[in-house]
Motif scaffolding. Structure first.
Motif, PDB file in Angstrom:
ATOM      1  N   ALA A   1       0.831  -1.209   0.000  1.00 55.98           N
ATOM      2  CA  ALA A   1       0.000   0.000   0.000  1.00 55.98           C
ATOM      3  C   ALA A   1       0.863   1.255   0.000  1.00 55.98           C
ATOM      4  CB  ALA A   1      -0.935  -0.007   1.211  1.00 55.98           C
ATOM      5  N   ILE A   2       1.949   1.215   0.753  1.00 56.25           N
ATOM      6  CA  ILE A   2       2.844   2.369   0.806  1.00 56.25           C
ATOM      7  C   ILE A   2       3.486   2.611  -0.552  1.00 56.25           C
ATOM      8  CG2 ILE A   2       5.019   3.205   1.790  1.00 56.25           C
ATOM      9  CD1 ILE A   2       4.157   1.896   4.418  1.00 56.25           C
ATOM     10  N   ALA A   3       3.884   1.534  -1.218  1.00 56.19           N
ATOM     11  CA  ALA A   3       4.503   1.670  -2.541  1.00 56.19           C
ATOM     12  C   ALA A   3       3.565   2.311  -3.552  1.00 56.19           C
ATOM     13  CB  ALA A   3       4.955   0.295  -3.036  1.00 56.19           C
ATOM     14  N   LEU A   4       2.265   2.177  -3.322  1.00 60.90           N
ATOM     15  CA  LEU A   4       1.255   2.760  -4.217  1.00 60.90           C
ATOM     16  C   LEU A   4       0.899   4.196  -3.830  1.00 60.90           C
ATOM     17  CD1 LEU A   4      -1.061  -0.373  -4.355  1.00 60.90           C
ATOM     18  CD2 LEU A   4       0.278   0.530  -6.273  1.00 60.90           C
ATOM     19  N   GLY A   5       1.540   4.700  -2.778  1.00 66.95           N
ATOM     20  CA  GLY A   5       1.233   6.050  -2.312  1.00 66.95           C
ATOM     21  C   GLY A   5       0.199   6.087  -1.209  1.00 66.95           C
ATOM     22  N   GLY A   6      -0.089   4.935  -0.624  1.00 70.68           N
ATOM     23  CA  GLY A   6      -1.128   4.867   0.403  1.00 70.68           C
ATOM     24  C   GLY A   6      -0.590   4.757   1.813  1.00 70.68           C
ATOM     25  N   ASP A   7       0.573   5.378   2.087  1.00 72.84           N
ATOM     26  CA  ASP A   7       1.166   5.252   3.420  1.00 72.84           C
ATOM     27  C   ASP A   7       0.267   5.806   4.511  1.00 72.84           C
ATOM     28  OD1 ASP A   7       1.663   7.652   2.100  1.00 72.84           O
ATOM     29  OD2 ASP A   7       3.437   8.112   3.293  1.00 72.84           O
ATOM     30  N   GLU A   8      -0.341   6.962   4.288  1.00 74.78           N
ATOM     31  CA  GLU A   8      -1.232   7.517   5.306  1.00 74.78           C
ATOM     32  C   GLU A   8      -2.491   6.666   5.454  1.00 74.78           C
ATOM     33  OE1 GLU A   8      -2.066  11.574   4.504  1.00 74.78           O
ATOM     34  OE2 GLU A   8       0.018  12.232   4.753  1.00 74.78           O
ATOM     35  N   MET A   9      -2.976   6.123   4.362  1.00 80.11           N
ATOM     36  CA  MET A   9      -4.202   5.333   4.403  1.00 80.11           C
ATOM     37  C   MET A   9      -4.008   4.033   5.171  1.00 80.11           C
ATOM     38  SD  MET A   9      -5.608   5.945   0.524  1.00 80.11           S
ATOM     39  CE  MET A   9      -7.200   5.196   0.879  1.00 80.11           C
ATOM     40  N   ILE A  10      -2.878   3.358   4.951  1.00 77.42           N
ATOM     41  CA  ILE A  10      -2.650   2.097   5.655  1.00 77.42           C
ATOM     42  C   ILE A  10      -2.353   2.355   7.132  1.00 77.42           C
ATOM     43  CG2 ILE A  10      -0.152   1.840   5.294  1.00 77.42           C
ATOM     44  CD1 ILE A  10      -2.812  -0.913   4.789  1.00 77.42           C
ATOM     45  N   THR A  11      -1.754   3.524   7.429  1.00 79.17           N
ATOM     46  CA  THR A  11      -1.517   3.891   8.823  1.00 79.17           C
ATOM     47  C   THR A  11      -2.831   4.120   9.550  1.00 79.17           C
ATOM     48  OG1 THR A  11       0.616   4.892   8.285  1.00 79.17           O
ATOM     49  CG2 THR A  11      -0.426   5.589  10.340  1.00 79.17           C
TER      50      THR A  11
ATOM     51  N   TYR B   1      -4.313   0.855  10.831  1.00 77.46           N
ATOM     52  CA  TYR B   1      -3.661   0.390  12.060  1.00 77.46           C
ATOM     53  C   TYR B   1      -4.120   1.230  13.250  1.00 77.46           C
ATOM     54  CZ  TYR B   1       0.141  -1.338  15.052  1.00 77.46           C
ATOM     55  OH  TYR B   1       0.868  -1.921  16.070  1.00 77.46           O
ATOM     56  N   TRP B   2      -4.182   2.536  13.045  1.00 79.59           N
ATOM     57  CA  TRP B   2      -4.544   3.451  14.132  1.00 79.59           C
ATOM     58  C   TRP B   2      -5.938   3.152  14.676  1.00 79.59           C
ATOM     59  CZ3 TRP B   2      -1.493   7.071  16.450  1.00 79.59           C
ATOM     60  CH2 TRP B   2      -2.127   7.990  17.292  1.00 79.59           C
ATOM     61  N   TYR B   3      -6.886   2.975  13.779  1.00 78.12           N
ATOM     62  CA  TYR B   3      -8.277   2.811  14.208  1.00 78.12           C
ATOM     63  C   TYR B   3      -8.636   1.377  14.603  1.00 78.12           C
ATOM     64  CZ  TYR B   3      -9.851   7.560  13.071  1.00 78.12           C
ATOM     65  OH  TYR B   3     -10.061   8.921  13.068  1.00 78.12           O
ATOM     66  N   THR B   4      -7.693   0.450  14.471  1.00 82.97           N
ATOM     67  CA  THR B   4      -7.950  -0.930  14.900  1.00 82.97           C
ATOM     68  C   THR B   4      -6.986  -1.321  16.013  1.00 82.97           C
ATOM     69  OG1 THR B   4      -6.543  -1.773  13.083  1.00 82.97           O
ATOM     70  CG2 THR B   4      -8.924  -1.643  12.697  1.00 82.97           C
ATOM     71  N   ALA B   5      -5.726  -1.532  15.687  1.00 83.05           N
ATOM     72  CA  ALA B   5      -4.755  -1.992  16.679  1.00 83.05           C
ATOM     73  C   ALA B   5      -4.550  -0.983  17.808  1.00 83.05           C
ATOM     74  CB  ALA B   5      -3.417  -2.291  16.010  1.00 83.05           C
ATOM     75  N   GLU B   6      -4.712   0.318  17.516  1.00 82.63           N
ATOM     76  CA  GLU B   6      -4.481   1.327  18.545  1.00 82.63           C
ATOM     77  C   GLU B   6      -5.760   1.799  19.237  1.00 82.63           C
ATOM     78  OE1 GLU B   6      -1.780   2.215  19.850  1.00 82.63           O
ATOM     79  OE2 GLU B   6      -0.216   1.693  18.414  1.00 82.63           O
ATOM     80  N   TYR B   7      -6.830   2.058  18.472  1.00 83.91           N
ATOM     81  CA  TYR B   7      -8.020   2.663  19.076  1.00 83.91           C
ATOM     82  C   TYR B   7      -9.305   1.918  18.708  1.00 83.91           C
ATOM     83  CZ  TYR B   7      -5.067   6.379  20.711  1.00 83.91           C
ATOM     84  OH  TYR B   7      -4.075   7.069  21.375  1.00 83.91           O
ATOM     85  N   GLY B   8      -9.183   0.616  18.469  1.00 84.37           N
ATOM     86  CA  GLY B   8     -10.341  -0.151  18.058  1.00 84.37           C
ATOM     87  C   GLY B   8     -11.301  -0.487  19.181  1.00 84.37           C
ATOM     88  N   LEU B   9     -12.595  -0.474  18.836  1.00 89.77           N
ATOM     89  CA  LEU B   9     -13.663  -0.959  19.698  1.00 89.77           C
ATOM     90  C   LEU B   9     -14.315  -2.167  19.015  1.00 89.77           C
ATOM     91  CD1 LEU B   9     -15.448   2.396  20.685  1.00 89.77           C
ATOM     92  CD2 LEU B   9     -13.665   1.182  21.960  1.00 89.77           C
ATOM     93  N   ILE B  10     -15.016  -2.971  19.790  1.00 90.29           N
ATOM     94  CA  ILE B  10     -15.659  -4.159  19.246  1.00 90.29           C
ATOM     95  C   ILE B  10     -16.961  -4.405  19.999  1.00 90.29           C
ATOM     96  CG2 ILE B  10     -14.403  -5.729  20.775  1.00 90.29           C
ATOM     97  CD1 ILE B  10     -14.288  -7.708  18.384  1.00 90.29           C
ATOM     98  N   GLN B  11     -17.923  -4.935  19.288  1.00 90.23           N
ATOM     99  CA  GLN B  11     -19.241  -5.160  19.885  1.00 90.23           C
ATOM    100  C   GLN B  11     -19.324  -6.576  20.429  1.00 90.23           C
ATOM    101  OE1 GLN B  11     -22.660  -4.509  17.224  1.00 90.23           O
ATOM    102  NE2 GLN B  11     -23.362  -3.051  18.746  1.00 90.23           N
ATOM    103  N   GLU B  12     -19.637  -6.691  21.709  1.00 87.15           N
ATOM    104  CA  GLU B  12     -19.815  -7.999  22.327  1.00 87.15           C
ATOM    105  C   GLU B  12     -21.253  -8.459  22.143  1.00 87.15           C
ATOM    106  OE1 GLU B  12     -18.491  -7.756  26.423  1.00 87.15           O
ATOM    107  OE2 GLU B  12     -16.568  -8.632  25.804  1.00 87.15           O
TER     108      GLU B  12
END
Length: 277
Positions: free
Chosen positions: A165-175, A178-189
């Motif tokens: 994704a980064i090679a295609l110019g999507g470095d901010e998009m792929i980041t 990660y930010w909204y899942t691995a760092e700040y993700g919520l999940i419905q129980e």
């Protein structure tokens, strides 16, 4: 572009980063050097005791299961010991790093099921906030959820595909993903109750409470393409938190996503405002 360890060490020293990058190996790992002081052990227990009171109530059950399986709370963890417990569960292990490392080796570690964890801990004066990610953020925040096979699979896939994704110019998009899942993700129980699992929330005393309990927290149903288009906050509470229906939904959406098409559609377009997404 690949950066050498020596050049990166000089850059980090110039920025005043705390870790000792001069002793990095070629893959940017270091020895943990388990020689922590009594004061550091006290800080670890203080952080864990305080945060556990919240995570027992606000964290997703999978995170709590990971804490129980790994035993992280009594003392600063020995990375080799934790790796011995983690490896049979999902094939992951822990490697020590001096702090933030370049994207390329970070992705390579994830793709090989190795999670980089900072080998130093914040001080007693930094209990509430620290600029750089330290061991408490990396370990208490990220590692427990790696005991969950489906999320562990997503993290490996992320490491494998992020570079493309980064090679295609999507470095901010792929980041952003990660930010909204691995760092700040919520999940419905089951029962529609929203709980947290992202490391930025697990290691934050104030934002964890805000993200899960506040009526002002903006919860948005997870959609991979929307996540990749949405801006995020670095130094204040997020203005949006994406809610997963399950870890399976995250893994499967990422595995089947046409990243080239997504990046091509949106990389040159304005980001979405997280407050109104």
């Amino acid at each position: 572009m690949t950066i050498s360890v020596a050049d990166y060490a000089r850059d980090c020293a110039a920025q005043g980063l705390r870790g000792n990058y001069s002793v990095c190996r070629a893959d940017f790992t270091v020895a943990q050097d388990y020689d922590y002081s009594d004061a550091e052990q006290k800080v670890w227990r203080t952080l864990c005791d305080r945060q556990t009171k919240l995570t027992r109530k606000l964290a997703h059950r999978s995170y709590l299961e990971g804490i129980e399986a790994l035993g992280l709370l009594e003392r600063i963890p020995d990375f080799d010991e934790i790796s011995d417990r983690l490896r049979p569960l999902t094939g992951w292990e822990i490697v020590a790093v001096p702090g933030l490392i370049p994207a390329e080796p970070f992705f390579e570690h994830l793709a090989s099921r190795r999670f980089p964890v900072t080998n130093w801990l914040r001080t007693e004066k930094e209990l509430d906030y620290i600029v750089e990610p330290d061991m408490f953020h990396d370990f208490f925040g990220h590692v427990p959820i790696l005991t969950q096979p489906v999320f562990a699979d997503f993290m490996q896939a992320y490491g494998e595909r992020a570079g493309d994704a980064i090679a295609l110019g999507g470095d901010e998009m792929i980041t952003r993903l990660y930010w909204y899942t691995a760092e700040y993700g919520l999940i419905q129980e089951p029962g529609h109750e929203v709980k947290a699992f992202g490391a930025g929330l697990m290691s934050s005393f104030t934002e964890l409470q805000f993200a899960v309990e506040s009526r002002d927290a903006h919860h948005v149903a997870f959609d991979l393409e929307t996540v990749m288009r949405t801006a995020y906050e670095i130094d204040k509470f997020q203005r949006a938190y994406f809610v997963l229906p399950s870890f399976d939904a995250l893994r499967d959406a990422f595995r089947t996503a046409d990243l080239a098409a997504i990046v091509g559609r949106w990389k040159d377009r304005p980001t979405l405002d997280p407050a109104t997404v």
